[in-house]
Enzyme design. Structure first.
Site, PDB file in Angstrom:
ATOM      1  N   HIS A  95     -52.535 -34.922 -33.237  1.00 32.92           N
ATOM      2  CA  HIS A  95     -53.694 -35.446 -33.967  1.00 32.92           C
ATOM      3  C   HIS A  95     -54.884 -35.690 -33.042  1.00 32.92           C
ATOM      4  O   HIS A  95     -56.032 -35.674 -33.463  1.00 32.92           O
ATOM      5  CB  HIS A  95     -53.343 -36.767 -34.651  1.00 32.92           C
ATOM      6  CG  HIS A  95     -52.182 -36.663 -35.579  1.00 32.92           C
ATOM      7  ND1 HIS A  95     -52.228 -35.953 -36.755  1.00 32.92           N
ATOM      8  CD2 HIS A  95     -50.920 -37.149 -35.498  1.00 32.92           C
ATOM      9  CE1 HIS A  95     -51.052 -36.021 -37.362  1.00 32.92           C
ATOM     10  NE2 HIS A  95     -50.243 -36.738 -36.622  1.00 32.92           N
ATOM     11  N   HIS A 109     -57.947 -42.315 -26.642  1.00 28.03           N
ATOM     12  CA  HIS A 109     -57.925 -40.997 -27.292  1.00 28.03           C
ATOM     13  C   HIS A 109     -59.285 -40.788 -27.962  1.00 28.03           C
ATOM     14  O   HIS A 109     -60.114 -41.686 -27.939  1.00 28.03           O
ATOM     15  CB  HIS A 109     -56.784 -40.949 -28.320  1.00 28.03           C
ATOM     16  CG  HIS A 109     -56.906 -42.005 -29.366  1.00 28.03           C
ATOM     17  ND1 HIS A 109     -56.292 -43.238 -29.237  1.00 28.03           N
ATOM     18  CD2 HIS A 109     -57.617 -42.055 -30.522  1.00 28.03           C
ATOM     19  CE1 HIS A 109     -56.611 -43.977 -30.287  1.00 28.03           C
ATOM     20  NE2 HIS A 109     -57.417 -43.289 -31.078  1.00 28.03           N
ATOM     21  N   HIS A 159     -61.822 -39.027 -31.262  1.00 25.72           N
ATOM     22  CA  HIS A 159     -61.996 -38.510 -32.619  1.00 25.72           C
ATOM     23  C   HIS A 159     -63.313 -37.732 -32.670  1.00 25.72           C
ATOM     24  O   HIS A 159     -64.314 -38.174 -32.103  1.00 25.72           O
ATOM     25  CB  HIS A 159     -62.081 -39.640 -33.644  1.00 25.72           C
ATOM     26  CG  HIS A 159     -60.858 -40.510 -33.688  1.00 25.72           C
ATOM     27  ND1 HIS A 159     -59.794 -40.275 -34.531  1.00 25.72           N
ATOM     28  CD2 HIS A 159     -60.523 -41.608 -32.969  1.00 25.72           C
ATOM     29  CE1 HIS A 159     -58.862 -41.193 -34.338  1.00 25.72           C
ATOM     30  NE2 HIS A 159     -59.277 -42.023 -33.391  1.00 25.72           N
ATOM     31  N   HIS A 201     -61.464 -44.266 -28.483  1.00 24.57           N
ATOM     32  CA  HIS A 201     -60.813 -45.553 -28.780  1.00 24.57           C
ATOM     33  C   HIS A 201     -59.995 -45.996 -27.575  1.00 24.57           C
ATOM     34  O   HIS A 201     -59.043 -45.312 -27.190  1.00 24.57           O
ATOM     35  CB  HIS A 201     -59.910 -45.418 -30.005  1.00 24.57           C
ATOM     36  CG  HIS A 201     -60.687 -45.289 -31.283  1.00 24.57           C
ATOM     37  ND1 HIS A 201     -60.165 -44.758 -32.434  1.00 24.57           N
ATOM     38  CD2 HIS A 201     -61.972 -45.656 -31.561  1.00 24.57           C
ATOM     39  CE1 HIS A 201     -61.101 -44.806 -33.389  1.00 24.57           C
ATOM     40  NE2 HIS A 201     -62.195 -45.329 -32.878  1.00 24.57           N
ATOM     41  N   THR A 205     -56.578 -46.464 -37.449  1.00 24.60           N
ATOM     42  CA  THR A 205     -57.225 -45.464 -38.317  1.00 24.60           C
ATOM     43  C   THR A 205     -56.307 -44.279 -38.594  1.00 24.60           C
ATOM     44  O   THR A 205     -56.735 -43.290 -39.182  1.00 24.60           O
ATOM     45  CB  THR A 205     -58.550 -44.948 -37.705  1.00 24.60           C
ATOM     46  OG1 THR A 205     -58.253 -44.187 -36.525  1.00 24.60           O
ATOM     47  CG2 THR A 205     -59.489 -46.085 -37.380  1.00 24.60           C
ATOM     48  N   THR A 206     -55.064 -44.379 -38.152  1.00 27.24           N
ATOM     49  CA  THR A 206     -54.059 -43.354 -38.448  1.00 27.24           C
ATOM     50  C   THR A 206     -52.821 -44.055 -39.006  1.00 27.24           C
ATOM     51  O   THR A 206     -52.633 -45.253 -38.749  1.00 27.24           O
ATOM     52  CB  THR A 206     -53.662 -42.579 -37.171  1.00 27.24           C
ATOM     53  OG1 THR A 206     -53.207 -43.508 -36.189  1.00 27.24           O
ATOM     54  CG2 THR A 206     -54.816 -41.773 -36.616  1.00 27.24           C
TER      55      THR A 206
HETATM   56 ZN    ZN Z   1     -58.404 -43.719 -32.805  1.00 30.28          ZN
END
Ligand code: ZN
Length: 254
Positions: free
Chosen positions: A89, A115, A117, A134, A204-205
């Protein structure tokens, strides 16, 4: 297309096994169900917290934030070697052997991983940035998480050196953590200005766990347009849509 069909088959077959055995199904479904960014209604996949009322990301409406003299963010970051994994992801850098801490409001959180986005997950007055990092921190006493969000803006052709190092170590294979000799310092990705927004939200996941403290840095850092394309190419859009604010307030440091 092949991948998608295959994953759907996996979901159906695990459901069939559940019906046959009538035991341990819920837990198995909740922890292993495949999810992606094509269908972000993750609650329907069994991740029930994703339908909660305290979710992230949100659109930060600056005319409605509560402007107040919040505590300064105290970052105590040190260089460490990149240990990196593509989890399917995003591409995540895990904590190294050095200690990296964030203290705010008298609570010290320890850095766990960062990580990215693309595009940004948070919006400010309806506008997205090109990318959002993040930096996930954890209070070792309570286990509470605090996530620092850093916006990245793609502009011109001057590379961001921190992101160059991060990108250069992206593993070829997914789900395999790679230890490297490349050293980074999280200080190098923080914006110069330390103003921030803060509110209570969620991962958020999936599993979209609630009760996280979000600290969204107001100032974006720059990267080259090419760098942003490189990150986008690796995972296309991996940003969750904006969630309702509901009864929450966003605080803004003056
Ligand atoms: Zn994140």
């Amino acid at each position: 297309m092949y991948k998608k069909i295959n994953l759907r088959f996996h979901a159906l077959s695990s459901m069939a096994i559940c019906i046959l055995l009538m035991t341990g199904c819920k837990k198995e479904e909740e922890t292993t169900q495949h999810w992606d960014y094509e269908n972000t209604d993750w609650a329907t996949l069994g991740y029930t917290d994703c339908a909660g009322t305290v979710q992230t990301p949100i659109d930060i409406v600056t005319s409605q934030t509560i402007k107040t003299p919040l505590d300064e963010l105290e970052f105590n970051y040190n260089p460490f070697n990149i240990s990196i994994v593509d989890n399917g992801h995003t591409v995540q850098v895990n904590k190294g052997s050095s200690t990296n801490k964030l203290t705010v409001d008298g609570v010290t959180f320890e850095f766990q991983q960062f990580h990215y986005h693309t595009h940004s997950e948070h919006a400010v007055d309806g506008a997205f940035n090109d990318m959002e990092l993040h930096l996930v921190h954890k209070d070792p006493v309570t286990g509470n998480l605090a996530v620092v969000a850093v916006f990245v803006k793609g502009t011109g052709n001057v590379e961001n050196p921190f992101l160059s190092k991060y990108f250069s170590e992206f593993p070829a294979e997914q789900m395999k953590e790679i230890a490297t000799n490349t050293t980074i310092n999280l200080d190098d990705i923080l914006p110069f200005q330390r103003g921030y927004y803060t509110y209570t939200g969620s991962l958020t996941t999936p599993p979209c766990t609630q009760g996280l403290r979000w600290i969204v840095m107001k100032e974006a850092v720059n990267a080259s347009v090419q760098q942003i394309s490189n990150f986008e190419a690796r995972h296309e859009i991996n940003a969750r849509p904006i969630q309702p604010l509901n009864n929450r307030f966003v605080l803004e440091k003056l």
